[in-house]
Design an enzyme around this catalytic site. Structure first.
Site, mmCIF file in Angstrom:
data_model
loop_
_atom_site.group_PDB
_atom_site.id
_atom_site.type_symbol
_atom_site.label_atom_id
_atom_site.label_comp_id
_atom_site.label_asym_id
_atom_site.label_seq_id
_atom_site.Cartn_x
_atom_site.Cartn_y
_atom_site.Cartn_z
ATOM 1 N N CYS A 127 62.522 56.258 25.003
ATOM 2 C CA CYS A 127 62.353 55.617 23.700
ATOM 3 C C CYS A 127 61.277 54.531 23.770
ATOM 4 O O CYS A 127 60.130 54.817 24.063
ATOM 5 C CB CYS A 127 63.702 55.079 23.238
ATOM 6 S SG CYS A 127 63.776 54.654 21.489
ATOM 7 N N HIS A 128 61.616 53.257 23.507
ATOM 8 C CA HIS A 128 60.643 52.171 23.646
ATOM 9 C C HIS A 128 60.506 51.711 25.095
ATOM 10 O O HIS A 128 59.662 50.858 25.394
ATOM 11 C CB HIS A 128 61.049 50.966 22.786
ATOM 12 C CG HIS A 128 60.852 51.170 21.315
ATOM 13 N ND1 HIS A 128 61.838 51.673 20.504
ATOM 14 C CD2 HIS A 128 59.782 50.952 20.512
ATOM 15 C CE1 HIS A 128 61.396 51.739 19.258
ATOM 16 N NE2 HIS A 128 60.147 51.312 19.230
ATOM 17 N N GLU A 149 58.170 55.349 14.442
ATOM 18 C CA GLU A 149 58.058 53.924 14.156
ATOM 19 C C GLU A 149 57.838 53.688 12.668
ATOM 20 O O GLU A 149 58.363 52.734 12.085
ATOM 21 C CB GLU A 149 56.893 53.329 14.959
ATOM 22 C CG GLU A 149 57.071 51.878 15.333
ATOM 23 C CD GLU A 149 58.114 51.677 16.417
ATOM 24 O OE1 GLU A 149 59.281 51.345 16.060
ATOM 25 O OE2 GLU A 149 57.787 51.833 17.591
#
Length: 379
Positions: A156-157, A187
């Site tokens: 993910c991030h 996003e």
């Protein structure tokens, strides 16, 4: 030196050689899971890490015999964003006193020694953009683990914590690698509250390093494996990413039953690659085992970012699969809008009229129906 002494020494040497050598103790495989320290007020004041990602990864590694350490830039207690404590993986983690002790007393990344670990797994959540992306200790740790032959992974991030990592030659760790993570498209839909405060857009920054960016459609799972670099696109790729790390290290995977949301996104992913009738028949049999609303939501949000006919069709396929099991008016309007974008105006009007009939005060439904009737009045 006497003959007797020489004979005795020789006998002792031969005896020593005849004894089986004691096997050296083998260190269990070890992984360090890294989470953000930035979280405040369950993500309301400042986002932190995704609990679902941490707990799934922790479960995969622990059940495959890994010694697990949890680290963060600041060390100590950390806060996750709001999550559902009733989900199976979260409930199991919360009931594990050892796991909770590690989470409430995380190790500072600056204190973690690369030589103690076979792998690093950087957990996502928007907090990663605020502190993991700037953590020099994390960047150094990731580079050193890789240089020592370990696996570097993130989901993910989480890859934000790898953008500053360098190999011993000074090259960006992700340069020239196949990499994924939370995409610009995702996003755009889910990061609106915080994205203006990010130091960079994750996909854009990773591409700028010379990486070969990969992604699946919005909210669908994808894992990119490039040698000893393993990355997952979004929360739904967490389990598969952790299992890919285990396999990359050459260890057999422990058998397990996939979680309901994991099975659901995998079903959705596969449905888009098959004829539409087969998934519909299968869903009629197994719908109680899946999270049908998740299939519908994936289709609904994919429609919001669809820029071509193929993407609209894919989004519609998922909404149509879910519709018989979740007759929410918003979902019906989503399908009507998809029909409109595909030129199926009669189908679009029929659905919009149904929603207006059942929900006469729903402004969105009335506005869509008005738009449809003005565009092509019924014959």
């Amino acid at each position: 030196m006497s003959v007797r002494f020489i004979v005795m020494c020789t006998a002792l040497s031969l005896l020593a050689l005849s004894r089986p050598a004691h096997a050296q103790p083998v260190r269990a495989a070890a992984v360090v899971l890294v989470v953000s320290s930035a979280g405040r007020d369950s993500g309301r004041t400042r986002p932190g890490f995704e609990m679902d990602e941490l707990t799934q990864a922790y479960h995969i590694f622990a059940t495959n015999g890994f010694a697990v350490t949890i680290a963060s830039p600041a060390g100590g207690a950390v806060q996750a964003d709001k999550y559902d404590a009733g989900l199976a993986y979260n409930a199991a983690f919360l009931a594990d006193t050892t796991a909770i002790r590690k989470l409430t007393n995380t190790t500072r990344t600056a204190a973690v020694r690369a030589g103690d670990f076979d792998a690093i797994f950087v957990v996502g959540g928007k907090g990663a953009m605020f502190d993991l992306s700037l953590d020099a200790a994390l960047a150094r740790l990731a580079g050193e683990i890789y240089d020592r032959g370990g696996v570097v992974s993130a989901v993910c991030h989480g890859p934000a914590g790898l953008v500053r990592a360098r190999t011993k030659t000074g090259t960006a760790l992700l340069a020239g690698r196949m990499v994924t993570g939370f995409s610009n498209e995702e996003e755009q839909v889910f990061g609106k509250k915080w994205v203006s405060q990010f130091p960079f857009m994750l996909e854009t920054e990773i591409r700028s390093l010379g990486a070969e960016w990969q992604e699946a459609a919005l909210m669908l799972p994808h894992v990119a494996i490039d040698g000893r670099i393993v990355t997952g696109q979004n929360p739904y790729a967490t389990a598969a990413t952790a299992e890919a790390v285990v396999r990359t290290l050459g260890r057999p995977l422990a058998a397990r039953t996939p979680w309901a949301d994991e099975r659901t996104v995998n079903f959705a992913y596969a449905a888009l690659r098959r004829d539409p009738h087969t998934p519909r028949r299968e869903l009629a049999t197994i719908h109680a085992e899946l999270k049908i609303d998740l299939i519908g939501l994936i289709g609904y949000y994919q429609l919001q970012t669809a820029t071509d006919t193929s993407a609209v069709r894919s989004a519609l396929t998922l909404m149509e699969l879910a519709a018989p099991y979740m007759p929410q008016p918003q979902m019906t309007l989503g399908m009507a809008d998809a029909y409109r974008r595909l030129g199926r105006m009669d189908d679009a009007r029929a659905l919009a009229k149904d929603v207006v009939r059942l929900h006469p005060t729903m402004r969105e439904a009335r506005e869509l129906l008005t738009t449809l009737e003005r565009a092509t009045p019924p014959q």
